[in-house]
Scaffold this motif. Structure first.
Motif, short mmCIF file in Angstrom:
data_model
loop_
_atom_site.label_atom_id
_atom_site.label_comp_id
_atom_site.label_asym_id
_atom_site.label_seq_id
_atom_site.Cartn_x
_atom_site.Cartn_y
_atom_site.Cartn_z
N TYR A 109 77.93 16.64 120.28
CA TYR A 109 77.18 17.83 120.69
C TYR A 109 77.35 18.06 122.19
CZ TYR A 109 73.52 21.16 121.71
OH TYR A 109 72.86 22.28 122.15
N PHE A 110 77.24 17.01 122.97
CA PHE A 110 77.29 17.11 124.43
C PHE A 110 78.58 17.79 124.89
CE2 PHE A 110 77.99 15.55 128.73
CZ PHE A 110 76.73 15.61 129.30
N PHE A 111 79.69 17.46 124.26
CA PHE A 111 80.98 17.98 124.71
C PHE A 111 81.48 19.16 123.87
CE2 PHE A 111 81.30 13.50 126.29
CZ PHE A 111 81.38 13.81 127.64
N THR A 112 80.60 19.75 123.08
CA THR A 112 81.02 20.86 122.22
C THR A 112 81.50 22.06 123.03
OG1 THR A 112 79.53 20.21 120.44
CG2 THR A 112 80.27 22.49 120.44
N HIS A 113 80.80 22.35 124.15
CA HIS A 113 81.11 23.55 124.94
C HIS A 113 81.40 23.16 126.39
CE1 HIS A 113 79.83 26.12 121.66
NE2 HIS A 113 78.69 25.46 121.59
N ASN A 114 82.55 23.58 126.90
CA ASN A 114 82.81 23.44 128.33
C ASN A 114 82.09 24.53 129.12
OD1 ASN A 114 84.50 21.19 128.19
ND2 ASN A 114 86.28 22.45 127.69
N GLN A 115 81.82 25.63 128.45
CA GLN A 115 81.12 26.75 129.07
C GLN A 115 79.62 26.57 128.85
OE1 GLN A 115 82.80 29.11 130.62
NE2 GLN A 115 81.42 30.84 130.91
N LEU A 116 78.84 26.80 129.90
CA LEU A 116 77.39 26.74 129.77
C LEU A 116 76.92 27.97 128.98
CD1 LEU A 116 74.77 25.27 130.47
CD2 LEU A 116 74.71 26.55 132.62
N ILE A 117 76.25 27.73 127.86
CA ILE A 117 75.90 28.81 126.95
C ILE A 117 74.54 29.42 127.28
CG2 ILE A 117 75.55 29.43 124.53
CD1 ILE A 117 78.41 28.59 125.24
N SER A 118 73.56 28.56 127.56
CA SER A 118 72.19 29.03 127.74
C SER A 118 71.38 27.95 128.43
CB SER A 118 71.55 29.37 126.39
OG SER A 118 71.45 28.18 125.60
N LEU A 119 70.17 28.29 128.80
CA LEU A 119 69.26 27.30 129.38
C LEU A 119 68.94 26.21 128.35
CD1 LEU A 119 67.60 26.50 131.86
CD2 LEU A 119 65.71 27.87 130.94
N GLU A 120 68.79 26.59 127.09
CA GLU A 120 68.53 25.61 126.04
C GLU A 120 69.69 24.63 125.92
OE1 GLU A 120 66.68 26.11 121.76
OE2 GLU A 120 68.83 26.55 121.68
N HIS A 121 70.91 25.14 125.97
CA HIS A 121 72.10 24.29 125.91
C HIS A 121 72.09 23.28 127.06
CE1 HIS A 121 76.68 24.04 126.81
NE2 HIS A 121 76.33 23.03 126.05
N PHE A 122 71.78 23.74 128.26
CA PHE A 122 71.71 22.84 129.41
C PHE A 122 70.62 21.79 129.20
CE2 PHE A 122 70.06 21.40 133.45
CZ PHE A 122 71.21 21.17 134.20
N THR A 123 69.46 22.21 128.71
CA THR A 123 68.34 21.29 128.52
C THR A 123 68.67 20.21 127.51
OG1 THR A 123 66.76 23.06 129.05
CG2 THR A 123 65.90 21.14 127.88
N PHE A 124 69.29 20.60 126.40
CA PHE A 124 69.65 19.61 125.38
C PHE A 124 70.65 18.60 125.94
CE2 PHE A 124 68.66 22.41 121.41
CZ PHE A 124 67.32 22.35 121.73
N ASN A 125 71.62 19.08 126.71
CA ASN A 125 72.60 18.16 127.29
C ASN A 125 71.96 17.25 128.33
OD1 ASN A 125 74.71 18.91 125.68
ND2 ASN A 125 76.06 19.53 127.33
#
Length: 290
Positions: A109-125
């Motif tokens: 999950y952590f490396f699924t996206h190189n692009q920052l998608i959202s604040l939620e994505h950042f928080t989960f990582n």
């Protein structure tokens, strides 16, 4: 102000259908954490058995958990097991159990996206990153420790990449999210000296001190620690100008739906009292319990 025993009476009489509770540290994991700590303080076998029931339900239902966060998902479950195991509160070897159970899934999950998608994505990582820093410190396995260092260095690179994207993506960071991230990086700074960490902390502090409501942050010591680690007098001087608010204690006792840690529910309140009673100092538990 309610006693540990009064909080225990509420948390020990949860519905038999544990599925009514959230997963992770907003629900079952948080309550089990409190029950195990309570059992340790008072040698209470009933509390221990209830904690086992909750943890077993959490693990047996793990395939149904789609969220990866600390507070409602897989990272919270993994962190709870690691904490309880490292404190010898449960008979599980965290180094045998956790890598096979969840860690590949969390890394994917952590490396699924190189692009920052959202604040939620950042928080989960950030949540996942916090977990692996915890594992780096608590593992007794040299091979795992090396793997965690590799993951953490790769994670630092990814977060630096995220911060270079922020202006273009126009993602508005909440101060609480940045505060938690600074707390996580401070924990890492105690273990790992890296120019990547220095660069990332600089980027985070530069963003934080320019957010309008930084004057209202409630955990300013973490910002001060980061600026001292960076040996950055500019940040230190700017932070000293602000009159930071003291954190207020909210009593959620009457709201029995507030079981977890994130919203300072009953588990939070009980754990805070237990930490005081045991004179327990654990920097990872203190990430949640202020």
């Amino acid at each position: 102000m309610y006693s540990i025993q009064e909080i225990y009476l509420v948390l020990s009489k949860l519905p038999h259908d544990f599925g009514q509770l959230d997963s992770g540290l907003n629900g079952r994991s948080a309550v089990s954490l409190f029950l195990f700590e309570y059992s340790d303080v008072y040698t209470d076998i009933i509390a221990y058995n209830k904690g086992i029931e909750l943890l077993e339900y959490e693990l047996n239902s793990i395939e149904e958990v789609k969220n990866v966060s600390l507070y409602n998902g897989l990272t919270g479950i993994a962190w709870t097991i690691n904490y309880l195991s490292s404190k010898n509160l449960i008979e599980i070897n965290h180094d045998d159990f956790l890598p096979a159970l969840l860690e590949d899934q969390l890394k994917n999950y952590f490396f699924t996206h190189n692009q920052l998608i959202s604040l939620e994505h950042f928080t989960f990582n950030e949540n996942i990153f916090f977990y692996f820093i915890n594992r780096l410190i608590t593992t007794n396995n040299d091979s795992l420790r090396k793997k965690y260092i590799v993951f953490i260095n790769q994670g630092l690179i990814l977060f630096i990449h995220y911060f270079y994207q922020i202006n273009d993506l126009k993602i508005k960071f909440e101060m609480k999210v940045l505060t938690n991230f600074i707390k996580t990086l401070n924990l890492l700074s105690d273990q790992l000296k890296s120019p990547l960490l220095h660069l990332l902390l600089t980027n985070v502090l530069e963003l934080a001190v320019n957010i309008e409501n930084i004057k209202h942050i409630k955990e300013h010591s973490h910002f001060i620690k980061a600026s001292v680690f960076l040996n950055n007098q500019k940040f230190q001087n700017k932070l000293k100008k602000y009159k930071f608010q003291n954190k207020t204690y909210r009593n959620n006792f009457d709201n029995t739906f507030q079981m977890g840690i994130w919203q300072e529910g009953l588990s939070y309140q009980g754990l805070k009292k237990i930490m005081y009673k045991k004179k327990l100092q654990d920097k990872f538990l203190e990430y949640f319990i202020k």
